[in-house]
Write an enzyme that holds these catalytic residues in place. Structure first.
Site, PDB file in Angstrom:
ATOM      1  CE  LYS A  58      -2.077  -0.945   3.951  1.00  0.00           C
ATOM      2  NZ  LYS A  58      -1.629  -2.288   4.340  1.00  0.00           N
ATOM      3  NE  ARG A 135      -4.624  -1.481   9.803  1.00  0.00           N
ATOM      4  CZ  ARG A 135      -3.502  -1.035   9.241  1.00  0.00           C
ATOM      5  NH1 ARG A 135      -3.441   0.171   8.719  1.00  0.00           N
ATOM      6  NH2 ARG A 135      -2.445  -1.799   9.176  1.00  0.00           N
ATOM      7  NE  ARG A 169       7.215  -3.642   6.117  1.00  0.00           N
ATOM      8  CZ  ARG A 169       5.889  -3.543   6.094  1.00  0.00           C
ATOM      9  NH1 ARG A 169       5.290  -2.965   5.077  1.00  0.00           N
ATOM     10  NH2 ARG A 169       5.162  -4.017   7.078  1.00  0.00           N
ATOM     11  NE  ARG A 213       6.104  -1.523  10.239  1.00  0.00           N
ATOM     12  CZ  ARG A 213       4.967  -1.460   9.561  1.00  0.00           C
ATOM     13  NH1 ARG A 213       4.915  -0.820   8.417  1.00  0.00           N
ATOM     14  NH2 ARG A 213       3.878  -2.025  10.029  1.00  0.00           N
ATOM     15  NE  ARG A 224       1.647  -5.567  11.034  1.00  0.00           N
ATOM     16  CZ  ARG A 224       2.832  -5.564  10.387  1.00  0.00           C
ATOM     17  NH1 ARG A 224       3.881  -6.159  10.914  1.00  0.00           N
ATOM     18  NH2 ARG A 224       2.954  -4.943   9.233  1.00  0.00           N
TER      19      ARG A 224
HETATM   20  P1  ADP Z   1       0.554  -2.680   8.083  1.00  0.00           P
HETATM   21  O1  ADP Z   1       1.833  -3.095   7.434  1.00  0.00           O
HETATM   22  O2  ADP Z   1       0.088  -3.667   9.133  1.00  0.00           O
HETATM   23  O3  ADP Z   1      -0.515  -2.309   7.090  1.00  0.00           O
HETATM   24  P2  ADP Z   1       0.743   0.077   9.090  1.00  0.00           P
HETATM   25  O4  ADP Z   1       2.063   0.727   8.939  1.00  0.00           O
HETATM   26  O5  ADP Z   1      -0.362   0.552   8.202  1.00  0.00           O
HETATM   27  O6  ADP Z   1       0.997  -1.477   8.988  1.00  0.00           O
HETATM   28  O7  ADP Z   1       0.241   0.250  10.608  1.00  0.00           O
HETATM   29  C1  ADP Z   1       1.046  -0.098  11.690  1.00  0.00           C
HETATM   30  C2  ADP Z   1       0.186  -0.232  12.936  1.00  0.00           C
HETATM   31  O8  ADP Z   1      -0.422   1.032  13.221  1.00  0.00           O
HETATM   32  C3  ADP Z   1      -0.973  -1.201  12.821  1.00  0.00           C
HETATM   33  O9  ADP Z   1      -0.609  -2.547  13.096  1.00  0.00           O
HETATM   34  C4  ADP Z   1      -1.935  -0.651  13.868  1.00  0.00           C
HETATM   35  O10 ADP Z   1      -1.533  -1.002  15.170  1.00  0.00           O
HETATM   36  C5  ADP Z   1      -1.751   0.855  13.716  1.00  0.00           C
HETATM   37  N1  ADP Z   1      -2.706   1.442  12.749  1.00  0.00           N
HETATM   38  C6  ADP Z   1      -2.413   2.020  11.561  1.00  0.00           C
HETATM   39  N2  ADP Z   1      -3.521   2.457  10.949  1.00  0.00           N
HETATM   40  C7  ADP Z   1      -4.548   2.157  11.777  1.00  0.00           C
HETATM   41  C8  ADP Z   1      -5.968   2.356  11.705  1.00  0.00           C
HETATM   42  N3  ADP Z   1      -6.544   2.958  10.661  1.00  0.00           N
HETATM   43  N4  ADP Z   1      -6.702   1.913  12.746  1.00  0.00           N
HETATM   44  C9  ADP Z   1      -6.151   1.325  13.832  1.00  0.00           C
HETATM   45  N5  ADP Z   1      -4.834   1.095  13.960  1.00  0.00           N
HETATM   46  C10 ADP Z   1      -4.029   1.506  12.951  1.00  0.00           C
END
Ligand code: ADP
Length: 278
Positions: A58, A135, A169, A213, A224
């Site tokens: 994404k 989400r 990553r 990360r 996740r």
């Molecule tokens: P991913 O690779 O899991 O898509 P992100 O970088 O988008 O990871 O998000 C990292 C973390 O930040 C998620 O695992 C969650 O804990 C939190 N997070 C990000 N966006 C949201 C959201 N819209 N709602 C709730 N938690 C979120």
């Protein structure tokens, strides 16, 4: 407690509403998209959402499109990581949630997003490509209440590829760029094609500064993915019924995917670049 939560949630929603209505007012035109959208890059009528499992790409494709189309790429995961690494009051709490692979509460996310939009607005930003938001169905409903989303891009890859991608990553702690050391060669199952992705290796000056990360360990990625299926899959259905979704199965790494994604979006890279300089 309930009243306090309700109040804070109402406050967060109204502040998101304020930020988003200004972002929308700054765009020249909004066009609803069907499953095969037409985009007018000159109109900057872009209020897009990128959905997809952890590790699908994404961030990679949203940031490339953001650079091409001149709209901000706003990743709620980045907002969470920024807040987490600050010494703010939420920092400890966010660290725990993220490192368990769980979702941050809707209220906190909406508050972080509102603040980011307000900051952008004061710098004259218009439109957005949201990555990682919404989400949960509640977040999607709030977003629908406060603004028009014209396109939702749902990126897809098989789960075993997602895990390998997350584990491979790497991020340069100095320049912030993302790389991937995994060389992926996965046999397609159930009639699906094989998938190959070359590693995206860092240039020599980043090699000694690479970090991983803290939530990209196998156990946390599995969690996740589980949380995505439970909480975010319904968001896909939410937009599918609104007929705003472009489903896109990644055919491979960036060299294979980028031109195909532009084609699916009816975007001509040269045309967009020319119109930006005209
Ligand atoms: P991913 O690779 O899991 O898509 P992100 O970088 O988008 O990871 O998000 C990292 C973390 O930040 C998620 O695992 C969650 O804990 C939190 N997070 C990000 N966006 C949201 C959201 N819209 N709602 C709730 N938690 C979120």
């Amino acid at each position: 407690m309930t009243t306090r939560l309700f109040r804070s949630s109402t406050y967060a929603v109204s502040s998101l509403q304020r930020s988003l209505s200004t972002a929308a007012a700054a765009t020249t035109e909004l066009k609803p998209h069907s499953s095969h959208p037409r985009i007018d890059p000159k109109g900057k009528n872009i209020q897009w959402v990128f959905l997809g499992c952890p590790g699908v790409g994404k961030g990679t494709y949203a940031s490339r499109l953001s650079a091409l189309l001149g709209v901000p790429h706003i990743a709620t995961g980045d907002l969470v990581r920024e807040e987490l690494s600050s010494s703010g009051p939420l920092s400890k709490q966010l660290e725990e949630i993220v490192n368990q692979g769980k979702l941050v509460s809707d209220e906190i996310i909406i508050d972080l997003l509102s603040k980011r939009l307000e900051k952008g607005e004061s710098k004259g930003e218009s439109g957005f490509i949201l990555d990682g938001f919404p989400r949960t169905v509640r977040q999607a409903e709030i977003l629908t209440d406060v603004t028009d989303i014209d396109l939702v891009v749902n990126l897809k890859l098989p789960e075993n590829v997602l895990l390998e991608k997350c584990l491979g990553r790497r991020i340069c702690s100095q320049c912030g760029k993302n790389f991937n050391v995994a060389a992926i060669n996965v046999k397609g199952e159930n009639g699906n094609p094989d998938i190959s992705m070359a590693p995206l290796l860092p240039p020599p000056h980043c090699v000694s500064k690479l970090i991983t990360r803290s939530d990209d360990t196998e156990a946390i990625v599995q969690e996740r993915l589980r949380v995505y299926n439970e909480k975010s899959q319904p968001v896909e259905d939410f937009y599918r019924t609104q007929k705003k979704m472009l489903e896109f199965v990644l055919p491979g790494g960036i060299p294979e995917t980028w031109p195909k994604l532009l084609e699916a979006l009816n975007l001509d890279e040269n045309e967009v670049k020319q119109s930006a300089t005209a």
